[in-house]
Design a protein around this motif. Structure first.
Motif, PDB file in Angstrom:
ATOM      1  N   ASP A 126      -6.166  -1.643  -4.475  1.00  0.00           N
ATOM      2  CA  ASP A 126      -6.159  -2.813  -3.611  1.00  0.00           C
ATOM      3  C   ASP A 126      -5.917  -4.099  -4.406  1.00  0.00           C
ATOM      4  OD1 ASP A 126      -6.385  -2.941  -0.801  1.00  0.00           O
ATOM      5  OD2 ASP A 126      -8.133  -4.246  -1.054  1.00  0.00           O
ATOM      6  N   ILE A 151      -2.370  -4.242  -5.816  1.00  0.00           N
ATOM      7  CA  ILE A 151      -1.391  -4.672  -4.816  1.00  0.00           C
ATOM      8  C   ILE A 151      -1.407  -6.183  -4.664  1.00  0.00           C
ATOM      9  CG2 ILE A 151      -0.908  -4.648  -2.341  1.00  0.00           C
ATOM     10  CD1 ILE A 151      -1.747  -1.667  -2.395  1.00  0.00           C
ATOM     11  N   LYS A 152      -2.599  -6.751  -4.659  1.00  0.00           N
ATOM     12  CA  LYS A 152      -2.699  -8.199  -4.534  1.00  0.00           C
ATOM     13  C   LYS A 152      -2.051  -8.895  -5.733  1.00  0.00           C
ATOM     14  CE  LYS A 152      -6.653  -8.867  -2.116  1.00  0.00           C
ATOM     15  NZ  LYS A 152      -8.108  -9.012  -2.108  1.00  0.00           N
ATOM     16  N   GLU A 170       0.798  -1.223   0.000  1.00  0.00           N
ATOM     17  CA  GLU A 170       0.000   0.000   0.000  1.00  0.00           C
ATOM     18  C   GLU A 170       0.837   1.284   0.000  1.00  0.00           C
ATOM     19  OE1 GLU A 170      -2.419   0.164   3.465  1.00  0.00           O
ATOM     20  OE2 GLU A 170      -3.197   2.178   3.015  1.00  0.00           O
ATOM     21  N   ASP A 173      -8.816  -1.094  -9.047  1.00  0.00           N
ATOM     22  CA  ASP A 173      -8.374  -0.208  -7.968  1.00  0.00           C
ATOM     23  C   ASP A 173      -7.102  -0.716  -7.304  1.00  0.00           C
ATOM     24  OD1 ASP A 173      -9.626  -0.940  -4.802  1.00  0.00           O
ATOM     25  OD2 ASP A 173      -9.726  -2.325  -6.502  1.00  0.00           O
TER      26      ASP A 173
END
Lengths: 116, 116
Positions: free
Chosen positions: B4, B7-8, A16, B2
């Motif tokens: 999130d 990042i995954k 993040e 997005d």
DNA sequence: TCGATATTTCTACAAATATCGAAATAAAGG
DNA sequence: CCTTTATTTCGATATTTGTAGAAATATCGA
């Protein structure tokens, strides 16, 4: 760009605060941003951010330059180009940058790319 | 896409065995590969690979489909397109796919992109 | 139903990562 | 030299990740 460096770069961006920091640096352009400003904008303690910037730096995605008391960080566009290039070549069936809205990544026209 | 999910996805690819597995799946095309073949080609114990495939799957980068006794995995090209698109838009000064050999990632012509 | 095959889930543990206050380092300006 | 400012390094701790054997699950064929 070999797989080892790619893995390091991917890992560096897969967090993040680091992804956010890198985006800010890309937006900031060549002039970069001092560590303190980044920490404030991200709402992360200085010591924590320092840890993350070190990771990005170690992955070769950003550079550090002292300017008086401040340490100015800036994005390394060449490294990012290399990373994206690798992903398009190796993880995207070669195809890319053709379609309109999407960035490409063609599915290899059914099964013309069998295991061989 | 997005941040999130990005990042995954980045985290899923940021590992030796997972990156290698994903590359094999991209090469394999739409027909995919069974878990056992992947494990053998990568020289990783089945249980370990299963763990990694689950991560890739959870990140939306690959899909699973049973075929008899085998579970066939295949790359999700749309997800990869989305990831690359995000990186080019947000982490690459917008520019991309122009230059010859490189994939782009222009440095924002000096300082026209100041902090503002 | 039994046995063989393919793969996952469970379990336990080592190693890496993230967090953040406090102390250390570096530079500038009296 | 001392103080202030900017940032990193240290240290301690909580969390996540990676590994792989053993047991469980699912499918097929006889």
């Amino acid at each position: 760009m070999d797989a080892d460096i790619v893995i390091k770069a991917l890992g560096a961006l897969a967090q993040e605060h680091r992804l956010a920091a890198f985006r800010l640096l890309v937006q900031a352009g060549a002039s970069g941003l001092p560590a303190g400003v980044l920490a404030e904008r991200l709402g992360v303690p200085n010591s924590s951010l320092s840890f993350h910037l070190a990771q990005l730096s170690h992955a070769g995605l950003i550079r550090q330059e002292r300017q008086g008391r401040s340490l100015i960080y800036s994005a390394d566009y060449a490294a990012m180009s290399g990373l994206i290039g690798y992903l398009m070549e190796n993880c995207c069936a070669g195809a890319a940058c053709g379609s309109d809205t999407e960035s490409g990544c063609a599915p290899a026209t059914s099964d013309e790319r069998k295991i061989a």
